[in-house]
Design a protein around this motif. Structure first.
Motif, short mmCIF file in Angstrom:
data_model
loop_
_atom_site.label_atom_id
_atom_site.label_comp_id
_atom_site.label_asym_id
_atom_site.label_seq_id
_atom_site.Cartn_x
_atom_site.Cartn_y
_atom_site.Cartn_z
N ARG A 139 1.66 6.63 -6.98
CA ARG A 139 0.57 7.42 -7.53
C ARG A 139 0.79 8.91 -7.28
O ARG A 139 0.48 9.76 -8.13
CB ARG A 139 -0.76 6.99 -6.90
CG ARG A 139 -1.28 5.65 -7.41
CD ARG A 139 -2.40 5.12 -6.53
NE ARG A 139 -3.03 3.92 -7.09
CZ ARG A 139 -3.89 3.15 -6.43
NH1 ARG A 139 -4.20 3.44 -5.17
NH2 ARG A 139 -4.41 2.10 -7.01
N ALA A 140 1.34 9.24 -6.11
CA ALA A 140 1.55 10.65 -5.77
C ALA A 140 2.82 11.20 -6.39
O ALA A 140 3.00 12.43 -6.43
CB ALA A 140 1.59 10.81 -4.25
N ALA B 97 2.46 11.61 -0.63
CA ALA B 97 1.79 10.39 -0.17
C ALA B 97 1.62 10.40 1.34
O ALA B 97 0.60 9.95 1.88
CB ALA B 97 2.57 9.16 -0.62
N GLN C 10 0.83 -1.21 0.00
CA GLN C 10 0.00 0.00 0.00
C GLN C 10 0.87 1.26 0.00
O GLN C 10 0.54 2.26 -0.66
CB GLN C 10 -0.94 -0.02 1.22
CG GLN C 10 -2.02 -1.07 1.13
CD GLN C 10 -2.82 -1.19 2.42
OE1 GLN C 10 -2.26 -1.10 3.51
NE2 GLN C 10 -4.13 -1.40 2.28
N ALA C 11 1.97 1.21 0.74
CA ALA C 11 2.88 2.36 0.76
C ALA C 11 3.47 2.61 -0.62
O ALA C 11 3.55 3.76 -1.08
CB ALA C 11 3.99 2.10 1.78
N ALA D 52 0.86 4.16 -2.91
CA ALA D 52 0.59 5.55 -2.56
C ALA D 52 1.67 6.48 -3.08
O ALA D 52 1.39 7.55 -3.65
CB ALA D 52 0.45 5.69 -1.04
N VAL D 53 2.93 6.07 -2.90
CA VAL D 53 4.04 6.91 -3.36
C VAL D 53 4.09 6.96 -4.88
O VAL D 53 4.31 8.02 -5.49
CB VAL D 53 5.37 6.40 -2.78
CG1 VAL D 53 6.56 7.19 -3.36
CG2 VAL D 53 5.38 6.50 -1.26
N LEU E 236 7.19 5.71 5.02
CA LEU E 236 6.96 5.25 3.66
C LEU E 236 8.27 4.84 3.00
O LEU E 236 8.33 3.84 2.28
CB LEU E 236 6.28 6.35 2.84
CG LEU E 236 4.84 6.71 3.22
CD1 LEU E 236 4.36 7.89 2.37
CD2 LEU E 236 3.92 5.52 3.02
N LEU F 141 -1.25 12.71 2.29
CA LEU F 141 -2.56 12.11 1.98
C LEU F 141 -2.90 10.98 2.94
O LEU F 141 -4.07 10.81 3.31
CB LEU F 141 -2.55 11.58 0.53
CG LEU F 141 -2.55 12.64 -0.57
CD1 LEU F 141 -2.36 11.98 -1.93
CD2 LEU F 141 -3.85 13.44 -0.54
N GLY F 142 -1.90 10.22 3.33
CA GLY F 142 -2.16 9.05 4.18
C GLY F 142 -2.07 9.31 5.66
O GLY F 142 -2.38 8.43 6.46
#
Length: 302
Positions: free
Chosen positions: A17-18, A24, A10-11, A14-15, A35, A27-28
């Motif tokens: 995509r951002a 990231a 998931q980390a 997130a990174v 991360l 957002l998280g």
């Protein structure tokens, strides 16, 4: 190679995509360093660089792009599945399984359960009527209802229904006209009595109390049964004297089909309790039922 940790995956997503550890993290609601550590663990496990990092940018490698393309839908599905579980914490839904004795199913539970089900249309209740004492958890029930002396001591117990109940003694007007009224509990030794046999086989003596005096009378008579309905019908037909929970006989008292006997000697006892294991992760349907009982208790108290 061991399977990567879901949190690390998931980390990475997130990174990736951002295109930024800081973005990231914002957002998280986590730290950028956590991360970064997750990405190091993930790349060490898969043995492939997944992100190209510079002081100005973070971009997925070819391997990272391919992983993100396959991983994104899977993580979205996991998130949706967890949202379903999360909704159970806040929505009164699901199935509540209760194990209760006959007296509770007939006298105590009907009005409480009817109001509860009308209030919570998303909940289904399964009630098993059983007069023997069982391990409710081992048998697959969420909770049980029993009287105080039958409640396991390591359980949480919550009052349900009337807090005081009584055993009532009665006979039909025809029986009283034929045999007369007993003036004292011991007079029942000369009367025809309808006895109840429990599922265990026990047929206890009838118990009476007046003030500080308590006595037991070993009655006898023409009928012994395990079915309350049959016993009440026999009393209505004039077969003999009956002694049961007052609630089983209240309608017949109200319309005169049965006559109360020895009222000064009717023993009283505390009402039943709903009991369940004291754990933090309570099924939503049980939590809703407990909240409903609090409302019922305030109504009774008022």
């Amino acid at each position: 190679m061991s399977d990567p940790d879901l949190g690390d995956l998931q980390a990475f997503a997130a990174v990736a995509r951002a295109r930024s550890f800081r973005g990231a993290a914002a957002l998280g609601g986590v730290s950028a360093s956590s991360l970064s550590e997750a990405l190091r663990r993930l790349e060490a496990r898969v043995g492939v660089r997944l992100l190209n990092r510079t002081t100005r940018s973070v971009t997925p490698t070819e391997a990272g792009e391919r992983l993100l393309a396959r991983l994104g839908p899977a993580l979205d599905a996991v998130s949706s599945a967890l949202d379903v579980v999360e909704s159970y914490k806040h929505t009164a839904s699901g199935t509540l399984r209760l194990n209760v004795p006959t007296a509770v199913s007939r006298i105590v539970l009907p009005p409480i359960l009817a109001a509860f089900l009308l209030r919570h249309p998303g909940i289904r209740v399964e009630v098993t009527v059983e007069d023997t004492f069982i391990d409710v958890l081992a048998a697959g029930f969420d909770a049980g209802i029993r009287y105080e002396e039958r409640v396991e001591r390591d359980m949480v117990a919550v009052p349900i229904g009337p807090r005081i109940q009584r055993f009532a003694t009665a006979a039909s007007p025809a029986y009283v006209a034929r045999r007369g009224r007993p003036g004292h509990p011991r007079d029942l030794l000369q009367h025809e009595c309808i006895r109840h046999r429990f599922a265990s086989g026990a047929m206890p003596s009838w118990e009476f109390e007046r003030g500080a005096e308590t006595l037991r009378v070993a009655v006898s008579g023409p009928l012994v049964a395990t079915a309350v309905d049959l016993e009440v019908e026999a009393a209505l037909q004039g077969v003999g004297v009956i002694s049961l929970f007052e609630g089983f006989l209240s309608d017949a008292f109200a319309d005169g089909r049965l006559v109360p006997l020895l009222e000064d000697w009717w023993p009283s006892f505390s009402g039943p309790f709903l009991y369940y294991p004291g754990n933090r992760h309570m099924p939503p349907a049980l939590r809703a039922f407990l909240d409903h009982l609090k409302t019922e208790t305030r109504h009774i108290a008022s």
